[in-house]
Scaffold this motif. Structure first.
Motif, PDB file in Angstrom:
ATOM      1  N   SER A 131      38.380 -22.483 -12.014  1.00  0.00           N
ATOM      2  CA  SER A 131      38.675 -21.257 -11.435  1.00  0.00           C
ATOM      3  C   SER A 131      37.878 -20.389 -10.880  1.00  0.00           C
ATOM      4  O   SER A 131      37.621 -19.809  -9.835  1.00  0.00           O
ATOM      5  N   TYR A 132      36.234 -20.081 -11.336  1.00  0.00           N
ATOM      6  CA  TYR A 132      35.785 -19.896 -10.420  1.00  0.00           C
ATOM      7  C   TYR A 132      35.289 -20.539  -9.314  1.00  0.00           C
ATOM      8  O   TYR A 132      34.565 -19.789  -8.009  1.00  0.00           O
ATOM      9  N   TYR A 133      35.014 -22.002  -8.902  1.00  0.00           N
ATOM     10  CA  TYR A 133      34.808 -22.645  -7.930  1.00  0.00           C
ATOM     11  C   TYR A 133      35.894 -22.484  -6.923  1.00  0.00           C
ATOM     12  O   TYR A 133      35.461 -22.137  -5.606  1.00  0.00           O
ATOM     13  N   LEU A 134      36.907 -22.323  -6.996  1.00  0.00           N
ATOM     14  CA  LEU A 134      38.230 -22.136  -6.711  1.00  0.00           C
ATOM     15  C   LEU A 134      37.665 -21.188  -5.549  1.00  0.00           C
ATOM     16  O   LEU A 134      38.426 -20.469  -4.920  1.00  0.00           O
ATOM     17  N   SER A 135      37.674 -19.940  -6.184  1.00  0.00           N
ATOM     18  CA  SER A 135      37.600 -18.521  -6.185  1.00  0.00           C
ATOM     19  C   SER A 135      35.798 -18.518  -5.228  1.00  0.00           C
ATOM     20  O   SER A 135      36.043 -17.340  -3.585  1.00  0.00           O
ATOM     21  N   ASN A 136      35.221 -19.180  -5.830  1.00  0.00           N
ATOM     22  CA  ASN A 136      34.109 -19.284  -4.836  1.00  0.00           C
ATOM     23  C   ASN A 136      33.459 -21.155  -4.048  1.00  0.00           C
ATOM     24  O   ASN A 136      33.104 -21.931  -4.336  1.00  0.00           O
TER      25      ASN A 136
ATOM     26  N   GLY B 123      25.516 -27.584 -12.128  1.00  0.00           N
ATOM     27  CA  GLY B 123      26.150 -28.004 -12.904  1.00  0.00           C
ATOM     28  C   GLY B 123      26.628 -29.812 -12.258  1.00  0.00           C
ATOM     29  O   GLY B 123      26.980 -29.588 -11.717  1.00  0.00           O
ATOM     30  N   LEU B 124      26.562 -30.532 -13.304  1.00  0.00           N
ATOM     31  CA  LEU B 124      26.603 -31.972 -13.165  1.00  0.00           C
ATOM     32  C   LEU B 124      27.043 -32.774 -14.124  1.00  0.00           C
ATOM     33  O   LEU B 124      26.150 -31.961 -15.354  1.00  0.00           O
TER      34      LEU B 124
ATOM     35  N   ASN C  53      28.128 -26.115 -27.625  1.00  0.00           N
ATOM     36  CA  ASN C  53      29.958 -26.217 -26.624  1.00  0.00           C
ATOM     37  C   ASN C  53      29.166 -25.330 -24.986  1.00  0.00           C
ATOM     38  O   ASN C  53      28.519 -24.173 -24.953  1.00  0.00           O
ATOM     39  N   GLN C  54      29.564 -26.514 -24.132  1.00  0.00           N
ATOM     40  CA  GLN C  54      28.393 -25.797 -22.236  1.00  0.00           C
ATOM     41  C   GLN C  54      29.318 -24.885 -22.131  1.00  0.00           C
ATOM     42  O   GLN C  54      29.003 -23.684 -21.451  1.00  0.00           O
ATOM     43  N   GLU C  55      31.081 -24.176 -22.362  1.00  0.00           N
ATOM     44  CA  GLU C  55      31.848 -23.399 -21.875  1.00  0.00           C
ATOM     45  C   GLU C  55      32.562 -23.242 -23.194  1.00  0.00           C
ATOM     46  O   GLU C  55      32.751 -23.209 -24.026  1.00  0.00           O
ATOM     47  N   ASP C  56      32.720 -21.288 -22.805  1.00  0.00           N
ATOM     48  CA  ASP C  56      33.824 -20.937 -23.879  1.00  0.00           C
ATOM     49  C   ASP C  56      34.663 -20.941 -23.788  1.00  0.00           C
ATOM     50  O   ASP C  56      34.833 -20.703 -25.174  1.00  0.00           O
TER      51      ASP C  56
ATOM     52  N   HIS D 165      32.014 -31.262 -13.428  1.00  0.00           N
ATOM     53  CA  HIS D 165      31.599 -30.047 -13.210  1.00  0.00           C
ATOM     54  C   HIS D 165      32.368 -28.971 -12.973  1.00  0.00           C
ATOM     55  O   HIS D 165      32.881 -28.240 -13.948  1.00  0.00           O
ATOM     56  N   VAL D 166      32.965 -29.315 -11.581  1.00  0.00           N
ATOM     57  CA  VAL D 166      33.395 -28.427 -11.001  1.00  0.00           C
ATOM     58  C   VAL D 166      35.006 -27.833 -11.899  1.00  0.00           C
ATOM     59  O   VAL D 166      35.401 -26.870 -11.920  1.00  0.00           O
ATOM     60  N   LEU D 167      35.243 -29.197 -11.658  1.00  0.00           N
ATOM     61  CA  LEU D 167      36.611 -29.328 -12.092  1.00  0.00           C
ATOM     62  C   LEU D 167      37.171 -29.490 -13.684  1.00  0.00           C
ATOM     63  O   LEU D 167      37.826 -28.762 -13.804  1.00  0.00           O
ATOM     64  N   PHE D 168      36.253 -30.017 -14.990  1.00  0.00           N
ATOM     65  CA  PHE D 168      36.740 -30.456 -15.855  1.00  0.00           C
ATOM     66  C   PHE D 168      35.771 -28.857 -16.246  1.00  0.00           C
ATOM     67  O   PHE D 168      36.431 -28.831 -17.603  1.00  0.00           O
ATOM     68  N   TYR D 169      35.008 -27.689 -15.888  1.00  0.00           N
ATOM     69  CA  TYR D 169      34.404 -26.859 -16.490  1.00  0.00           C
ATOM     70  C   TYR D 169      34.368 -25.470 -15.675  1.00  0.00           C
ATOM     71  O   TYR D 169      34.665 -24.065 -16.528  1.00  0.00           O
TER      72      TYR D 169
END
Length: 270
Positions: free
Chosen positions: A86-91, A102-103, A231-234, A79-83
């Motif tokens: 940028s958000y998780y690298l910032s947080n 988020g799985l 779609n799960q993400e924009d 979830h972190v890498l595919f979806y």
């Protein structure tokens, strides 16, 4: 928790929380319960398989640890890498906040394969031998997880006027495909199909065939079912096929390649 028939549609108004633990003020959710149910059912079925084949139950206990950790870690990192990388690298601390949701199932699939690989390397067992037996129980876990998604009113489908459409009232008042339920029902059918094929000597004696069929059938259906989901993400809105479909293709290709190799080996022996 209520679920009723509204006109021709199913009015889905389910609280995703079962209850809240008073001391820690944290909710126990249906999604987590179905995840746990999937793990328990898989373990019970594998226990039966190992017993029938005379394999040490200690192997199963160790394998279960590898699989559970691989599934959870893989699903989260997927979830972190595919979806939303940028958000998780910032947080970075949010990467570990699994309780916030988020799985990704494709990441979970990769984690399972890695878990099997590490276990078989340690125990000096054939990878495909173990993968075949894991393939027999994975559909049940998949069905439980998708029912959990349904209870969460997430991964909802596109608009439809079909009589079995669900209105996810916590989202909107639009009748939609219950895409989660489609996958859950398919996983149950796949479970029975694989167990039926496992009784056939041509499949059971061809190491890797059951695993290959799981990859082909499960991810082919996932690819098709994505057409009925939002779609799960924009960022996926600008893609020809969405991330779920894109990630399904390698699994289908791996399964197809393995099946072709097994078929050629069988023909060479004839």
């Amino acid at each position: 928790m209520t679920s009723s028939l509204t006109l021709n549609f199913i009015n889905w108004d389910v609280n995703s929380d079962i209850f809240t633990v008073p001391i820690i003020n944290h909710p126990i959710r249906w999604y987590g319960i179905f995840w746990l149910l999937g793990i328990v059912l898989c373990y019970k079925m594998l226990w039966t398989i190992f017993k029938k084949e005379g394999r040490p139950i200690e192997f199963l206990d160790q394998l279960s640890i590898y699989i559970v950790l691989g599934t959870i870690i893989g699903a989260r990192l997927g979830h972190v890498l595919f979806y939303d990388p940028s958000y998780y690298l910032s947080n970075p601390p949010k990467i570990f906040a699994i309780w916030e949701g988020g799985l990704a199932s494709h990441g979970g699939g990769i984690g399972i394969l890695l878990g099997i690989f590490l276990f078989t390397k340690k125990q000096k067992l054939p990878f495909l031998w173990v993968a075949d037996r894991i393939a027999l129980v994975v559909p049940i876990a998949g069905a439980c997880i998708r029912i959990g998604n349904l209870m969460n009113s997430e991964m909802i489908g596109t608009k439809t006027n079909l009589p079995w459409a669900f209105i996810f009232t916590t989202i909107d008042q639009i009748p939609r495909h219950p895409a989660q339920l489609y996958e859950a029902l398919f996983c149950i059918m796949l479970f029975f199909l694989l167990h039926y094929l496992w009784t056939k000597p041509i499949v059971k004696s061809s190491t890797g065939s059951c695993f290959a069929l799981l990859l082909i059938l499960l991810f082919s259906f996932r690819f098709l079912d994505e057409f009925l989901k939002l779609n799960q993400e924009d960022f996926e809105n600008s893609m020809l096929i969405n991330m779920g479909q894109l990630l399904s293709i390698p699994f289908i290709l791996i399964g197809s390649t393995l099946l072709i190799i097994n078929n050629r080996k069988k023909n060479n022996k004839c």
